[in-house]
Design a protein around this motif. Structure first.
Motif, short mmCIF file in Angstrom:
data_model
loop_
_atom_site.label_atom_id
_atom_site.label_comp_id
_atom_site.label_asym_id
_atom_site.label_seq_id
_atom_site.Cartn_x
_atom_site.Cartn_y
_atom_site.Cartn_z
N ALA A 99 29.57 38.27 35.61
CA ALA A 99 29.43 37.15 36.55
C ALA A 99 30.81 36.62 36.95
CB ALA A 99 28.58 36.05 35.94
N SER A 100 31.73 36.60 36.02
CA SER A 100 33.09 36.15 36.29
C SER A 100 33.79 37.09 37.27
CB SER A 100 33.87 36.05 34.98
OG SER A 100 35.22 35.80 35.23
N GLN A 101 33.57 38.39 37.11
CA GLN A 101 34.15 39.35 38.04
C GLN A 101 33.58 39.18 39.43
OE1 GLN A 101 33.85 43.31 36.36
NE2 GLN A 101 35.11 42.77 34.60
N TYR A 102 32.27 38.97 39.50
CA TYR A 102 31.64 38.73 40.81
C TYR A 102 32.20 37.47 41.44
CZ TYR A 102 28.12 42.32 39.71
OH TYR A 102 27.48 43.49 39.41
N GLU A 103 32.38 36.44 40.62
CA GLU A 103 32.92 35.18 41.13
C GLU A 103 34.34 35.38 41.67
OE1 GLU A 103 33.42 31.27 42.34
OE2 GLU A 103 31.64 32.48 42.02
N SER A 104 35.14 36.17 40.96
CA SER A 104 36.50 36.47 41.45
C SER A 104 36.43 37.13 42.82
CB SER A 104 37.24 37.39 40.48
OG SER A 104 37.49 36.73 39.28
N CYS A 105 35.53 38.09 42.98
CA CYS A 105 35.40 38.77 44.27
C CYS A 105 34.88 37.81 45.34
CB CYS A 105 34.48 39.99 44.15
SG CYS A 105 35.29 41.39 43.35
N ARG A 106 33.98 36.90 44.98
CA ARG A 106 33.48 35.93 45.94
C ARG A 106 34.64 35.07 46.46
NH1 ARG A 106 32.77 31.06 46.80
NH2 ARG A 106 33.40 30.38 44.73
N VAL A 107 35.51 34.67 45.57
CA VAL A 107 36.67 33.87 45.98
C VAL A 107 37.58 34.68 46.90
CG1 VAL A 107 38.78 32.73 45.15
CG2 VAL A 107 36.59 32.34 43.98
N PHE A 108 37.85 35.94 46.52
CA PHE A 108 38.69 36.80 47.36
C PHE A 108 38.06 36.97 48.75
CE2 PHE A 108 40.08 38.85 43.17
CZ PHE A 108 41.21 38.06 43.07
N TYR A 109 36.75 37.20 48.78
CA TYR A 109 36.07 37.38 50.06
C TYR A 109 36.02 36.08 50.87
CZ TYR A 109 35.00 42.29 49.98
OH TYR A 109 35.14 43.65 50.03
N GLY A 110 36.01 34.95 50.21
CA GLY A 110 36.11 33.68 50.92
C GLY A 110 37.42 33.60 51.69
N HIS A 111 38.49 34.07 51.06
CA HIS A 111 39.79 34.12 51.75
C HIS A 111 39.74 35.10 52.92
CE1 HIS A 111 41.78 31.60 48.83
NE2 HIS A 111 41.51 32.44 47.84
N ALA A 148 39.48 43.63 40.09
CA ALA A 148 38.74 42.72 39.21
C ALA A 148 37.48 43.35 38.63
CB ALA A 148 38.36 41.44 39.97
N LEU A 149 36.99 44.41 39.25
CA LEU A 149 35.72 45.03 38.84
C LEU A 149 35.96 46.09 37.78
CD1 LEU A 149 34.10 45.41 42.36
CD2 LEU A 149 33.66 43.62 40.67
N THR A 150 35.56 45.80 36.55
CA THR A 150 35.74 46.77 35.46
C THR A 150 34.42 47.28 34.90
OG1 THR A 150 35.84 45.02 33.80
CG2 THR A 150 37.94 45.72 34.79
N PHE A 151 33.31 46.65 35.25
CA PHE A 151 32.03 47.04 34.69
C PHE A 151 31.36 48.13 35.53
CE2 PHE A 151 32.64 43.04 32.62
CZ PHE A 151 31.94 43.13 31.43
N LYS A 152 30.70 49.05 34.85
CA LYS A 152 29.95 50.12 35.50
C LYS A 152 28.86 49.53 36.40
CE LYS A 152 26.93 53.95 34.26
NZ LYS A 152 26.29 54.65 33.15
N GLU A 153 28.28 48.41 35.99
CA GLU A 153 27.19 47.77 36.74
C GLU A 153 27.64 47.27 38.11
OE1 GLU A 153 26.41 47.47 32.40
OE2 GLU A 153 28.10 46.96 33.66
N ALA A 154 28.91 47.21 38.34
CA ALA A 154 29.44 46.70 39.61
C ALA A 154 29.59 47.80 40.66
CB ALA A 154 30.77 46.00 39.38
N SER A 155 28.97 48.96 40.45
CA SER A 155 29.19 50.10 41.34
C SER A 155 28.75 49.83 42.78
CB SER A 155 28.52 51.36 40.80
OG SER A 155 27.13 51.17 40.73
N SER A 156 27.65 49.08 42.97
CA SER A 156 27.23 48.80 44.36
C SER A 156 28.26 47.92 45.07
CB SER A 156 25.84 48.17 44.39
OG SER A 156 25.84 46.95 43.69
N LEU A 157 28.87 47.02 44.33
CA LEU A 157 29.92 46.18 44.92
C LEU A 157 31.17 47.01 45.18
CD1 LEU A 157 31.04 43.58 45.98
CD2 LEU A 157 31.45 42.83 43.63
N ARG A 158 31.47 47.95 44.31
CA ARG A 158 32.63 48.82 44.55
C ARG A 158 32.46 49.60 45.86
NH1 ARG A 158 32.18 50.12 39.28
NH2 ARG A 158 33.68 49.09 37.96
#
Length: 182
Positions: A99-111, A148-158
């Motif tokens: 969730a923290s990794q997703y939040e980091s990406c959300r902040v980056f995408y906000g920029h 920021a994405l290190t989890f395997k579960e984040a593949s769709s976001l990758r």
């Protein structure tokens, strides 16, 4: 005397137009397959670049200014889809680190969203140097999300992040061709 003044004013005006117009003439030239190749040949995904630039249904190959607009719009759509995906993934995970990794990406995408708006304004103003600079800045935030994405579960976001990267790389390459150094 009056006719001579009018004639000299008209000639001065026409000369001014002739001197100004050639500096922007390359912006309005129809894009050929060679120009597409020149823009896309060093792209990480050549076929993505060409397909993206040919995706505008209103013209087979618009001018460089039009291609820049097509690129901005494609990048904007991909960014917003990715933001939606981030929100969905974050709401479905119970893992606080993921969730923290997703939040980091959300902040980056906000920029990224704010920078896209600046790029749109610059495009409308004919400031292609700024469009180019903004596209480069966006790539920084995109890469930060990837890092920021290190989890395997984040593949769709990758995958979505990779598409956004390709869109902005295309925008970067097209807008570069409209700059003084392009």
């Amino acid at each position: 005397m009056a006719p001579s003044f009018s004639l000299s004013f008209l000639l001065s005006f026409m000369l001014t137009i002739l001197l100004i117009c050639p500096t922007h003439a390359h912006n309005n030239v129809q894009v050929s397959e060679k120009v597409l190749y020149d823009i896309c040949h060093n792209h990480a995904d050549y076929s993505f670049c060409v397909k993206a630039l040919k995706s505008d249904p209103s013209a087979s190959l618009p001018d460089l200014v039009g291609l820049t607009n097509v690129s901005i719009n494609l990048a904007d759509v991909a960014t917003n889809k990715t933001l939606e995906l981030i929100a969905s993934l974050k709401s479905k995970t119970s893992d606080p680190l993921l969730a923290s990794q997703y939040e980091s990406c959300r902040v980056f995408y906000g920029h990224i969203v704010h920078i896209i708006e600046d790029a749109k304004k610059a495009w409308k103003a004919g400031d292609y140097e700024t469009v180019f600079v903004k596209a480069g800045g966006i790539l920084t935030y995109n890469v930060d999300c990837s890092d920021a994405l290190t989890f395997k579960e984040a593949s769709s976001l990758r995958e979505a992040n990779k598409e956004v990267y390709n869109c902005f790389t295309t925008l970067l390459r097209v807008s570069k061709s409209l700059t003084k150094d392009g």
